[in-house]
Enzyme design. Structure first.
Site, mmCIF file in Angstrom:
data_model
loop_
_atom_site.group_PDB
_atom_site.id
_atom_site.type_symbol
_atom_site.label_atom_id
_atom_site.label_comp_id
_atom_site.label_asym_id
_atom_site.label_seq_id
_atom_site.Cartn_x
_atom_site.Cartn_y
_atom_site.Cartn_z
ATOM 1 N N LYS A 150 0.818 -1.222 0.000
ATOM 2 C CA LYS A 150 0.000 0.000 0.000
ATOM 3 C C LYS A 150 0.849 1.269 0.000
ATOM 4 C CE LYS A 150 -2.555 -0.456 3.682
ATOM 5 N NZ LYS A 150 -2.028 -1.734 4.182
ATOM 6 N N ARG A 187 -9.816 1.626 8.590
ATOM 7 C CA ARG A 187 -9.449 0.257 8.902
ATOM 8 C C ARG A 187 -10.543 -0.456 9.688
ATOM 9 N NH1 ARG A 187 -3.562 1.025 8.585
ATOM 10 N NH2 ARG A 187 -2.378 -0.829 9.036
ATOM 11 N N ARG A 247 10.877 -7.343 5.242
ATOM 12 C CA ARG A 247 10.796 -5.908 4.986
ATOM 13 C C ARG A 247 11.703 -5.112 5.931
ATOM 14 N NH1 ARG A 247 4.982 -2.921 4.796
ATOM 15 N NH2 ARG A 247 4.902 -3.144 7.050
ATOM 16 N N ARG A 298 10.945 -2.781 11.198
ATOM 17 C CA ARG A 298 9.947 -2.111 12.026
ATOM 18 C C ARG A 298 9.601 -3.031 13.188
ATOM 19 N NH1 ARG A 298 5.031 -0.123 8.254
ATOM 20 N NH2 ARG A 298 3.840 -0.900 10.017
ATOM 21 N N ARG A 339 -1.154 -8.824 13.440
ATOM 22 C CA ARG A 339 -1.664 -7.757 12.561
ATOM 23 C C ARG A 339 -2.529 -8.335 11.445
ATOM 24 N NH1 ARG A 339 3.477 -5.133 10.663
ATOM 25 N NH2 ARG A 339 2.193 -3.688 9.505
HETATM 26 P P1 AMP Z 1 0.576 0.859 8.733
HETATM 27 O O1 AMP Z 1 1.850 1.571 8.462
HETATM 28 O O2 AMP Z 1 -0.566 1.336 7.878
HETATM 29 O O3 AMP Z 1 0.736 -0.645 8.691
HETATM 30 O O4 AMP Z 1 0.145 1.224 10.239
HETATM 31 C C1 AMP Z 1 0.973 0.894 11.340
HETATM 32 C C2 AMP Z 1 0.150 0.855 12.610
HETATM 33 O O5 AMP Z 1 -0.441 2.139 12.849
HETATM 34 C C3 AMP Z 1 -1.009 -0.121 12.609
HETATM 35 O O6 AMP Z 1 -0.626 -1.455 12.918
HETATM 36 C C4 AMP Z 1 -1.912 0.486 13.683
HETATM 37 O O7 AMP Z 1 -1.408 0.226 14.984
HETATM 38 C C5 AMP Z 1 -1.735 1.981 13.419
HETATM 39 N N1 AMP Z 1 -2.742 2.453 12.430
HETATM 40 C C6 AMP Z 1 -2.507 2.924 11.179
HETATM 41 N N2 AMP Z 1 -3.653 3.276 10.575
HETATM 42 C C7 AMP Z 1 -4.653 3.020 11.474
HETATM 43 C C8 AMP Z 1 -6.068 3.155 11.444
HETATM 44 N N3 AMP Z 1 -6.716 3.611 10.358
HETATM 45 N N4 AMP Z 1 -6.760 2.794 12.557
HETATM 46 C C9 AMP Z 1 -6.133 2.337 13.646
HETATM 47 N N5 AMP Z 1 -4.809 2.154 13.734
HETATM 48 C C10 AMP Z 1 -4.055 2.499 12.660
#
Ligand code: AMP
Length: 200
Positions: free
Chosen positions: A13, A88, A127, A138, A149
């Site tokens: 993404k 989400r 990654r 990360r 996740r």
């Molecule tokens: P990502 O980089 O999109 O994988 O986001 C990393 C982390 O940020 C996720 O595992 C969540 O803990 C938090 N996060 C990101 N976007 C959201 C969202 N829309 N709602 C809730 N938590 C989020």
């Protein structure tokens, strides 16, 4: 254009969001990036979000929705945006719809990047990202957190696919293949949407 990019962790993404947003001339807004910036900057928001992020859980909707509303109110998002990682949950999607309706807008398209789970685990465990000149993993890409996740995705985020399908907004994109191939499929879905109504 107002676009949402959906897809499980590891579907690509972030990469696709940057490229597609560049092509569309709109900002790519990643809630994960905003949270990570707040964690590094040790802000109050970052401190609250970190606990959930480290566990591989979603940050509560109240915190996340307020943050996105603020970001969407910035001038660069007035003419369009590409949201990466938001919504989400169904509740986030409903609140996004409400906020956009208040502004007299709606989403134009929701792209879902589709990758099977075996490939996701393989991608996420390999990654790395660049931090201060070094390639690091990360914290939430560690194997046990990755599994959690993906479970959170299946349970809380995957239902958005049906939600947006019912709204006639969803286009599913096969996200296996070279980055350029996936981008081409995504742009075709957006172009097809603009040129002619599509069946999906
Ligand atoms: P990502 O980089 O999109 O994988 O986001 C990393 C982390 O940020 C996720 O595992 C969540 O803990 C938090 N996060 C990101 N976007 C959201 C969202 N829309 N709602 C809730 N938590 C989020």
């Amino acid at each position: 254009m107002r676009v949402v990019l959906l897809g499980p962790p590891g579907a690509g993404k972030g990469t696709q969001a940057q490229i597609i947003a560049g092509e569309l001339g709109v900002p790519a807004i990643s809630t994960g990036d905003i949270f990570r910036a707040n964690v590094s900057g040790q802000t109050e928001l970052g401190r609250k979000a970190k606990v959930f992020m480290d566990a591989g859980d979603l940050v509560p909707d109240e915190i996340t929705v307020a943050m996105v509303k603020d970001r969407l109110a910035e001038a660069d998002a007035a003419g369009g945006f590409l949201l990466d990682g938001f919504p989400r949950t169904i509740s986030q999607a409903e609140q996004l719809r409400e906020s956009l309706t208040e502004l007299g807008h709606g989403l134009d398209r929701v792209l879902e990047l589709v990758v099977d789970e075996e490939e996701l685990v393989r991608r996420l465990s390999g990654r790395r990202m660049l931090v201060d000149g070094q390639m690091v993993q990360r914290d939430d890409d560690k194997p046990e957190t990755v599994r959690h996740r993906l479970k959170v995705y299946r349970e809380q985020t995957a239902p958005l696919s049906g939600f947006y399908e019912d709204e006639g907004l969803l286009a599913r994109i096969d996200a296996i293949g070279a980055v350029e191939e996936v981008t081409a499929r995504a742009l075709a879905a957006l172009g097809a949407d603009r040129a002619q109504p599509s069946a999906d």
